[in-house]
Design a protein around this motif. Sequence first.
Motif, short mmCIF file in Angstrom:
data_model
loop_
_atom_site.label_atom_id
_atom_site.label_comp_id
_atom_site.label_asym_id
_atom_site.label_seq_id
_atom_site.Cartn_x
_atom_site.Cartn_y
_atom_site.Cartn_z
N LEU A 288 1.64 -2.41 -17.88
CA LEU A 288 1.53 -1.37 -16.87
C LEU A 288 0.09 -1.31 -16.36
CD1 LEU A 288 3.40 1.87 -17.99
CD2 LEU A 288 3.74 0.62 -15.87
N ASP A 289 -0.05 -1.14 -15.08
CA ASP A 289 -1.35 -0.87 -14.48
C ASP A 289 -1.53 0.65 -14.52
OD1 ASP A 289 -3.41 -0.23 -12.75
OD2 ASP A 289 -2.86 -1.68 -11.23
N ALA A 290 -2.46 1.12 -15.35
CA ALA A 290 -2.62 2.57 -15.53
C ALA A 290 -3.03 3.26 -14.23
CB ALA A 290 -3.66 2.85 -16.61
N GLU A 291 -3.76 2.54 -13.39
CA GLU A 291 -4.22 3.14 -12.13
C GLU A 291 -3.07 3.37 -11.16
OE1 GLU A 291 -7.01 1.93 -8.31
OE2 GLU A 291 -7.34 0.95 -10.24
N ARG A 292 -2.19 2.38 -11.02
CA ARG A 292 -1.12 2.48 -10.03
C ARG A 292 0.22 2.92 -10.63
NH1 ARG A 292 -0.90 -2.82 -6.59
NH2 ARG A 292 -0.82 -3.82 -8.64
N GLY A 293 0.38 2.74 -11.94
CA GLY A 293 1.58 3.20 -12.63
C GLY A 293 2.86 2.59 -12.06
N THR A 294 3.85 3.44 -11.84
CA THR A 294 5.13 2.99 -11.29
C THR A 294 5.26 3.30 -9.81
OG1 THR A 294 6.17 5.07 -12.01
CG2 THR A 294 6.32 3.19 -13.51
N GLY A 295 4.13 3.58 -9.16
CA GLY A 295 4.13 3.80 -7.71
C GLY A 295 4.97 4.99 -7.31
N ASN A 296 5.75 4.83 -6.26
CA ASN A 296 6.58 5.94 -5.76
C ASN A 296 7.87 6.12 -6.56
OD1 ASN A 296 8.28 3.90 -4.83
ND2 ASN A 296 7.58 4.05 -2.71
N GLY A 297 8.09 5.24 -7.55
CA GLY A 297 9.25 5.38 -8.42
C GLY A 297 10.53 4.75 -7.91
N TRP A 298 10.48 4.13 -6.72
CA TRP A 298 11.67 3.52 -6.13
C TRP A 298 11.75 2.04 -6.49
CZ3 TRP A 298 15.78 5.26 -3.13
CH2 TRP A 298 15.76 6.61 -2.82
N LEU A 299 12.99 1.56 -6.55
CA LEU A 299 13.21 0.13 -6.73
C LEU A 299 12.95 -0.61 -5.42
CD1 LEU A 299 16.52 0.09 -8.82
CD2 LEU A 299 14.18 -0.11 -9.67
N ARG B 10 3.97 10.02 -1.76
CA ARG B 10 5.13 10.37 -0.94
C ARG B 10 5.71 9.13 -0.28
NH1 ARG B 10 3.53 16.01 2.22
NH2 ARG B 10 3.20 17.29 0.34
N LEU B 11 7.01 9.13 -0.16
CA LEU B 11 7.70 8.01 0.47
C LEU B 11 7.44 8.04 1.98
CD1 LEU B 11 9.61 5.78 -0.63
CD2 LEU B 11 11.52 7.14 0.22
N HIS B 12 6.88 6.96 2.50
CA HIS B 12 6.62 6.88 3.93
C HIS B 12 7.96 6.96 4.69
CE1 HIS B 12 5.44 5.12 7.80
NE2 HIS B 12 4.20 5.39 7.48
N PRO B 13 7.98 7.64 5.84
CA PRO B 13 9.25 7.77 6.58
C PRO B 13 9.94 6.44 6.86
CG PRO B 13 7.60 9.25 7.50
CD PRO B 13 6.90 8.44 6.45
N LEU B 14 9.16 5.39 7.13
CA LEU B 14 9.78 4.09 7.40
C LEU B 14 10.46 3.52 6.16
CD1 LEU B 14 7.14 2.36 9.72
CD2 LEU B 14 9.32 3.39 10.37
N LEU B 15 9.97 3.90 4.97
CA LEU B 15 10.58 3.39 3.75
C LEU B 15 11.94 4.02 3.47
CD1 LEU B 15 7.59 3.01 1.26
CD2 LEU B 15 8.50 1.38 2.90
N PHE B 16 12.19 5.18 4.08
CA PHE B 16 13.52 5.78 3.92
C PHE B 16 14.61 4.85 4.45
CE2 PHE B 16 11.30 9.89 3.47
CZ PHE B 16 12.01 10.41 2.40
N LEU B 17 14.25 4.05 5.45
CA LEU B 17 15.23 3.11 5.99
C LEU B 17 15.61 2.03 4.98
CD1 LEU B 17 13.61 2.61 9.54
CD2 LEU B 17 15.50 4.14 8.92
N GLU C 62 0.82 -1.21 0.00
CA GLU C 62 0.00 0.00 0.00
C GLU C 62 0.86 1.25 0.00
OE1 GLU C 62 -2.60 -0.24 3.32
OE2 GLU C 62 -3.72 -1.97 2.56
N GLN C 63 1.95 1.24 0.77
CA GLN C 63 2.83 2.41 0.84
C GLN C 63 3.58 2.64 -0.47
OE1 GLN C 63 2.52 4.40 3.42
NE2 GLN C 63 1.06 2.90 4.22
N TRP C 64 3.89 1.56 -1.18
CA TRP C 64 4.60 1.69 -2.44
C TRP C 64 3.86 2.58 -3.43
CZ3 TRP C 64 5.92 -4.19 -3.32
CH2 TRP C 64 7.05 -4.52 -2.58
#
Length: 328
Positions: free
Chosen positions: A166-177, A11-18, A5-7
């Motif tokens: 590609l899922d047009a609704e969700r796309g590439t998400g937050n763009g992070w690998l 915005r990148l969730h603070p926990l994902l910065f880790l 869900e966070q992906w």
Amino acid sequence: MWLQEQWYKARLHPLLFLLTPLSLLFWLVTNLRRSFYFSGLIRRYKANVPVIVVGNISVGGTGKTPMVIALCQWLKEEGWKPGVISRGYGGKGPFPHSVSENDDPNFVGDEPLLMRRRTACPVVIAPKRAQAAQLMSEEFPDVDVIISDDGLQHYGLKRDIELIMLDAERGTGNGWLLPAGPLREGPWRLKGADWVISNYGRHAFAKHVVDVEPGQWHRVDNDEKVELKADDDFYAIAGIGYPQRFFNSLSEQGIKLTGSQGFNDHHVYREEDFSQLSSHPILMTEKDASKCQAFAQPNWYYQTIEAKLPEVMKTNLLAELERKKNVH
């Protein structure tokens, strides 16, 4: 489920910065691996027929399986003899293995069994796609085009055409690998691709749009076609890449739900999963149904889905496939 869900939030969730240092390591390893294949340091297998890879750059459901099924059905109408290779995710093997319609999904995987039953085409599974392609040529010499279900990042098998879903609704998400984001490869992979295809709407990177439509309802226990009673209240379950899409589709069809539960993709169902739902008519996807058939109740139903290929895509893809066939 929380992580996924966070992906797909802006915005990148603070926990994902880790997790971002791990994403950078993932980028380094995958790019080195890719360069080793394309520089010739690691050998790549070339099949004796054209290979179409249906894959994506993100994890989760992007409509690969409906696309593979639609391709097989259409190519058969055009006189081709397609065969499908797949990893057999969730299956126990042994590998490589040629899938039959009576195989146990716990041993061959839910998606390969679904594709075998829906297309009546040969389906061979192996974690290494090259091994699957080799067995396909040995056991099914009449196959004149191989469709790889997933495998975009499996560079050990040379491919002639890449269809990137590609899922047009969700796309590439937050763009992070991975693991800070949903991507196996960066969005750059889409910019140079000839065949980027979006489901459920148009995406900026997509050159073709495929409509995915709900199909017929069937009983889970015997596959009999049925019409749902409009006044019934149903409970829905889904163990697919994006369960909410199934639940949304049911609502759009005017089906009333008393509740819903999403499971992880490729979830191995047990009878205990339904112990609190014995009195409810249950709706599920076709992929889920294959793993529930042994203990399904008469009021459990699944719905097929159909990918509709646009005519311009068919024309262009057929011309490209003919060109590739002539150079093999």
